[in-house]
Design a protein around this motif. Structure first.
Motif, PDB file in Angstrom:
ATOM      1  N   PHE A 240      25.795  30.227 -34.718  1.00  0.00           N
ATOM      2  CA  PHE A 240      25.445  29.095 -35.594  1.00  0.00           C
ATOM      3  C   PHE A 240      24.241  29.404 -36.472  1.00  0.00           C
ATOM      4  N   ASP A 241      23.343  30.196 -35.933  1.00  0.00           N
ATOM      5  CA  ASP A 241      22.198  30.643 -36.714  1.00  0.00           C
ATOM      6  C   ASP A 241      22.664  31.424 -37.954  1.00  0.00           C
ATOM      7  N   GLU A 242      23.574  32.350 -37.711  1.00  0.00           N
ATOM      8  CA  GLU A 242      24.090  33.196 -38.790  1.00  0.00           C
ATOM      9  C   GLU A 242      24.875  32.360 -39.802  1.00  0.00           C
ATOM     10  N   LEU A 243      25.720  31.473 -39.287  1.00  0.00           N
ATOM     11  CA  LEU A 243      26.526  30.617 -40.169  1.00  0.00           C
ATOM     12  C   LEU A 243      25.625  29.826 -41.118  1.00  0.00           C
ATOM     13  N   ARG A 244      24.563  29.198 -40.554  1.00  0.00           N
ATOM     14  CA  ARG A 244      23.675  28.357 -41.369  1.00  0.00           C
ATOM     15  C   ARG A 244      22.971  29.148 -42.457  1.00  0.00           C
ATOM     16  N   ARG A 245      22.734  30.436 -42.187  1.00  0.00           N
ATOM     17  CA  ARG A 245      22.041  31.246 -43.189  1.00  0.00           C
ATOM     18  C   ARG A 245      22.954  31.666 -44.334  1.00  0.00           C
ATOM     19  N   ARG A 246      24.255  31.467 -44.173  1.00  0.00           N
ATOM     20  CA  ARG A 246      25.202  31.945 -45.193  1.00  0.00           C
ATOM     21  C   ARG A 246      25.773  30.852 -46.087  1.00  0.00           C
ATOM     22  N   VAL A 247      25.573  29.578 -45.730  1.00  0.00           N
ATOM     23  CA  VAL A 247      26.166  28.501 -46.534  1.00  0.00           C
ATOM     24  C   VAL A 247      25.060  27.748 -47.277  1.00  0.00           C
ATOM     25  N   PRO A 248      25.406  27.057 -48.387  1.00  0.00           N
ATOM     26  CA  PRO A 248      24.367  26.315 -49.113  1.00  0.00           C
ATOM     27  C   PRO A 248      23.616  25.360 -48.174  1.00  0.00           C
ATOM     28  N   LYS A 249      22.317  25.089 -48.504  1.00  0.00           N
ATOM     29  CA  LYS A 249      21.428  24.396 -47.568  1.00  0.00           C
ATOM     30  C   LYS A 249      21.947  23.024 -47.124  1.00  0.00           C
ATOM     31  N   ASP A 250      22.521  22.249 -48.069  1.00  0.00           N
ATOM     32  CA  ASP A 250      22.988  20.912 -47.681  1.00  0.00           C
ATOM     33  C   ASP A 250      24.103  21.016 -46.641  1.00  0.00           C
ATOM     34  N   VAL A 251      24.935  22.038 -46.759  1.00  0.00           N
ATOM     35  CA  VAL A 251      26.000  22.228 -45.766  1.00  0.00           C
ATOM     36  C   VAL A 251      25.386  22.702 -44.447  1.00  0.00           C
ATOM     37  N   ALA A 252      24.461  23.670 -44.544  1.00  0.00           N
ATOM     38  CA  ALA A 252      23.812  24.214 -43.334  1.00  0.00           C
ATOM     39  C   ALA A 252      23.166  23.094 -42.523  1.00  0.00           C
ATOM     40  N   ASP A 253      22.541  22.151 -43.220  1.00  0.00           N
ATOM     41  CA  ASP A 253      21.855  21.052 -42.530  1.00  0.00           C
ATOM     42  C   ASP A 253      22.836  20.154 -41.781  1.00  0.00           C
ATOM     43  N   SER A 254      24.089  20.154 -42.220  1.00  0.00           N
ATOM     44  CA  SER A 254      25.083  19.282 -41.574  1.00  0.00           C
ATOM     45  C   SER A 254      25.905  19.987 -40.509  1.00  0.00           C
ATOM     46  N   VAL A 255      25.724  21.303 -40.355  1.00  0.00           N
ATOM     47  CA  VAL A 255      26.492  22.019 -39.324  1.00  0.00           C
ATOM     48  C   VAL A 255      25.985  21.582 -37.956  1.00  0.00           C
ATOM     49  N   ARG A 256      26.900  21.076 -37.116  1.00  0.00           N
ATOM     50  CA  ARG A 256      26.507  20.688 -35.753  1.00  0.00           C
ATOM     51  C   ARG A 256      26.973  21.760 -34.778  1.00  0.00           C
ATOM     52  N   ALA A 257      26.001  22.387 -34.143  1.00  0.00           N
ATOM     53  CA  ALA A 257      26.324  23.460 -33.192  1.00  0.00           C
ATOM     54  C   ALA A 257      26.872  22.857 -31.906  1.00  0.00           C
ATOM     55  N   GLY A 258      27.483  23.686 -31.092  1.00  0.00           N
ATOM     56  CA  GLY A 258      27.989  23.216 -29.809  1.00  0.00           C
ATOM     57  C   GLY A 258      28.512  24.408 -29.038  1.00  0.00           C
ATOM     58  N   ALA A 259      29.043  24.125 -27.836  1.00  0.00           N
ATOM     59  CA  ALA A 259      29.597  25.220 -27.030  1.00  0.00           C
ATOM     60  C   ALA A 259      30.959  25.602 -27.583  1.00  0.00           C
ATOM     61  N   ALA A 260      31.163  26.886 -27.838  1.00  0.00           N
ATOM     62  CA  ALA A 260      32.436  27.341 -28.402  1.00  0.00           C
ATOM     63  C   ALA A 260      33.574  27.140 -27.404  1.00  0.00           C
ATOM     64  N   ILE A 261      34.682  26.533 -27.859  1.00  0.00           N
ATOM     65  CA  ILE A 261      35.883  26.409 -27.018  1.00  0.00           C
ATOM     66  C   ILE A 261      36.665  27.714 -27.101  1.00  0.00           C
ATOM     67  N   GLU A 262      36.514  28.402 -28.236  1.00  0.00           N
ATOM     68  CA  GLU A 262      37.214  29.666 -28.453  1.00  0.00           C
ATOM     69  C   GLU A 262      36.369  30.482 -29.397  1.00  0.00           C
ATOM     70  N   LYS A 263      36.328  31.784 -29.157  1.00  0.00           N
ATOM     71  CA  LYS A 263      35.559  32.672 -30.026  1.00  0.00           C
ATOM     72  C   LYS A 263      36.289  34.007 -30.065  1.00  0.00           C
ATOM     73  N   SER A 264      36.687  34.460 -31.253  1.00  0.00           N
ATOM     74  CA  SER A 264      37.414  35.735 -31.317  1.00  0.00           C
ATOM     75  C   SER A 264      37.246  36.357 -32.696  1.00  0.00           C
ATOM     76  N   ILE A 265      37.528  37.653 -32.772  1.00  0.00           N
ATOM     77  CA  ILE A 265      37.416  38.364 -34.046  1.00  0.00           C
ATOM     78  C   ILE A 265      38.808  38.746 -34.526  1.00  0.00           C
ATOM     79  N   ALA A 266      39.111  38.404 -35.777  1.00  0.00           N
ATOM     80  CA  ALA A 266      40.390  38.803 -36.382  1.00  0.00           C
ATOM     81  C   ALA A 266      40.111  39.878 -37.424  1.00  0.00           C
ATOM     82  N   PRO A 267      40.801  41.007 -37.341  1.00  0.00           N
ATOM     83  CA  PRO A 267      40.625  42.033 -38.375  1.00  0.00           C
ATOM     84  C   PRO A 267      41.265  41.555 -39.679  1.00  0.00           C
ATOM     85  N   LEU A 268      40.833  42.094 -40.807  1.00  0.00           N
ATOM     86  CA  LEU A 268      41.418  41.694 -42.092  1.00  0.00           C
ATOM     87  C   LEU A 268      42.270  42.830 -42.644  1.00  0.00           C
TER      88      LEU A 268
END
Ligand code: RFL
Ligand code: PHB
Length: 390
Positions: A240-268
Motif C-alpha cells: 500500500f505504501d508503494e501504491l500510494r506513491r504511484r497514484v495522484p495525491k487525491d487518489v492516494a489519500d483515499s486508498v484504504r489499506a487492509g489485509a490482502a485476501i489474495e496477493k499474486s504476480i502475473a507476468p505480462l
C-alpha cells in the motif's frame, strides 16, 4: 462415449461455449484438468465489454451480473500528479463497461450449466485431442485411474495458454508471435471500499499502478514489479505504501489499506498463434492469444472468439452450412490483433521499461498530453476500451 462437441478447459471460454451450445440443443462435454474450487480461486480480470455482457445474457447466466455488476461510464489516467478522465459514455455515443469479476462470471456459468443438467468433468488427467485433421476426432483422458475416449464432431480448445490443444498441433502448421515484457503486475484484493468511483490507471516515475474494484466494498489494486520479484516479499504495508506513491495525491489519500485476501504476480505477455483452426480443432481464448492486462481485453477477447465459434457451430448443425467454421480463424484473428495493438499501446504508455531513456519518457508524456488535448485521441482510446464491434 460420443458427443457433438468436446470442450477442453472450463475457464470462461469453455463454460460460455458449453452453455450457449446446450441452450441451442447441441450436445457437449467439458473436460477440465483442475477442480471446480481451483478454477474459482483464480482472481483475474474485472472489466467486461458490452459484447461479453450480452453473451452472458444469451447464455442465461446474467441474473447476478445485472444485480451486482457496476456500470462504469469512464476511467482516469494519472500521470505524475496530473490526471485525465476518459469519458467512455460521452465519447462513444453512450457505450459503457461493466465491472464484475471473472470469478463471478465463472461461478455464474458453473451454476447455469448445473441447472441445465449438464456437467463438467473436473480433475480429468492426460486429456489428449486426436485425429482432428480427419473427419472423426477423439479425445482421450483419465479420471480416477480409469481411461476414457470420447468420439465427437468437433473439439474446442479452450484450455488457456498452458493447455494441451495448441501443443497438439504440428508446429509447422502454426505461426507464433510473442513479446514478453520485463515486468509483471503484483495484484492485491482487499475488503475495503475502492479509492475512487472509477478505475485509475497511473504512470509514475516508480512504475505503473492501477486502482480497480470488485464491488463497493472490495478493491483490486496492482503495481508494476520487476519480473524477478516474489509476492511473498511484499507485506501488505509495503504494497500500500508503494501504491500510494504511484497514484495522484487525491487518489492516494483515499486508498484504504487492509489485509490482502489474495496477493499474486502475473507476468505480462503479448502472444498470438495463427491460425486458430486445424481441421476439426478450434482454439479460443487464452489458448490462442494473450494480451498484457493493461487494456482489460483478455477475458473480452475470449468472449468474442466464443461468439464467432458458437455462431459457426450453430450454423453447421442448424443450417448445414460450414461457412462460419471456414471463416472462424480469420474473423477471430482480425479482432484479436486490434486488441493486441490496443493492449500493447496502453502498456507502452503507462509502464516504466528498464531500458527506457529520457527520450522514451518524453514520448510517454507527449502521448499523454496529446490525449488530454485531442478529442480524436481520447475517442480512439474510448472506442477500444469499450470494445470494438464483433
Ligand atoms: P483460462 O481462464 O486460462 O481457462 C483455461 C482452462 O483450461 C484448463 N486446462 C485444461 N483442461 C484440461 N486439460 C488440459 N490439458 C488443460 N490445460 C488447461 C485450465 O485449468 C483452465 O481452467 O482461459 P480462458 O477460458 O480462455 O479465459 C481467458 C481469461 O481467463 C484470460 O484472458 C484473462 O483472465 C487474462 N487475465 C486478465 N485479463 C484481463 O482482462 N484483466 C486482468 O486483470 C487479467 N489478469 C489474466 C490476469 C490472466 C492470468 N493468467 C492466465 C495467468 C491474471 C493472470 C494471472
Ligand atoms: C481488474 O480489476 O482486475 C482489472 C481492471 C482493469 C484492467 C486489468 C485488471 O485493465
Amino acid at each position: 462415449m460420443r458427443t457433438q462437441v468436446v470442450i477442453i478447459g472450463a475457464g470462461p471460454s469453455g463454460l460460455l461455449l458449453g452453455q450457449l451450445l446446450t441452450r441451442a440443443g447441441i450436445d457437449n462435454v467439458i473436460l477440465e484438468q483442475r477442480s471446480a474450487d481451483y478454477v474459482l480461486g483464480r482472481i483475474r480480470a474485472g472489466v467486461l465489454e458490452q459484447g461479453m455482457v450480452d453473451l452472458l445474457a444469451e447464455a442465461g447466466a446474467d441474473a447476478r451480473l445485472r444485480e451486482l455488476g457496476l456500470v462504469h461510464e469512464g476511467f482516469s489516467i494519472g500521470f505524475g500528479e496530473r490526471s485525465f478522465r476518459i469519458d467512455l459514455k460521452g465519447l462513444t455515443a453512450g457505450k459503457t463497461v461493466t465491472v464484475y469479476g471473472q470469478t463471478e462470471v465463472t461461478a455464474d456459468l458453473m451454476s447455469a450449466r448445473h441447472e441445465a443438467g449438464s456437467e463438467v468433468i473436473y480433475a480429468a488427467e492426460d486429456v489428449s485431442p486426436m485425429d482432428f485433421d480427419g473427419g472423426h476426432p477423439i479425445v482421450s483422458f483419465r479420471k480416477d485411474g480409469k481411461g476414457y475416449e470420447i468420439r465427437c464432431d468437433f473439439i474446442a480448445g479452450c484450455d488457456g495458454f498452458h493447455g494441451v490443444c495448441r501443443r497438439s498441433v504440428p508446429s509447422k502448421a502454426l505461426s507464433l508471435f510473442e513479446r514478453i515484457y520485463p515486468f509483471g503486475w503484483l495484484g492485491v484484493l482487499v475488503d475495503q471500499p475502492p479509492a475512487a468511483h472509477e478505475l485509475v490507471y497511473a504512470n509514475s516515475e516508480r512504475g505503473f499502478a492501477l486502482c480497480s474494484m470488485r464491488s463497493p466494498k472490495r478493491s483490486r489494486y496492482y503495481v508494476q514489479v520487476s519480473a524477478s520479484e516474489r509476492a511473498e516479499d511484499w507485506s501488505d504495508d509495503r504494497f500500500f505504501d508503494e501504491l500510494r506513491r504511484r497514484v495522484p495525491k487525491d487518489v492516494a489519500d483515499s486508498v484504504r489499506a487492509g489485509a490482502a485476501i489474495e496477493k499474486s504476480i502475473a507476468p505480462l505477455r503479448s502472444f498470438v498463434a495463427e491460425p486458430m483452426r486445424f481441421g476439426r480443432l478450434f482454439l479460443a481464448g487464452d489458448a490462442a492469444h494473450i494480451v498484457p492486462p493493461t487494456g482489460a481485453k483478455g477475458l473480452n477477447l475470449a468472449a468474442s472468439d466464443i461468439r464467432y465459434l458458437f455462431d459457426a457451430l450453430r450454423e453447421h448443425y442448424r443450417d448445414g452450412s460450414d461457412a462460419g467454421l471456414e471463416a472462424y480463424s480469420k474473423r477471430a484473428l482480425a479482432r484479436v490483433w486490434k486488441a493486441e495493438r490496443f493492449s500493447w499501446w496502453m502498456t507502452g504508455l503507462l509502464h516504466r521499461f528498464p531500458e527506457s531513456s529520457g527520450f522514451d519518457q518524453r514520448m510517454q508524456l507527449a502521448e499523454f498530453e496529446y490525449l488530454c488535448a485531442s478529442r480524436a485521441a481520447s475517442m480512439s482510446v474510448a472506442e477500444n476500451y469499450v470494445g470494438l464491434p464483433y
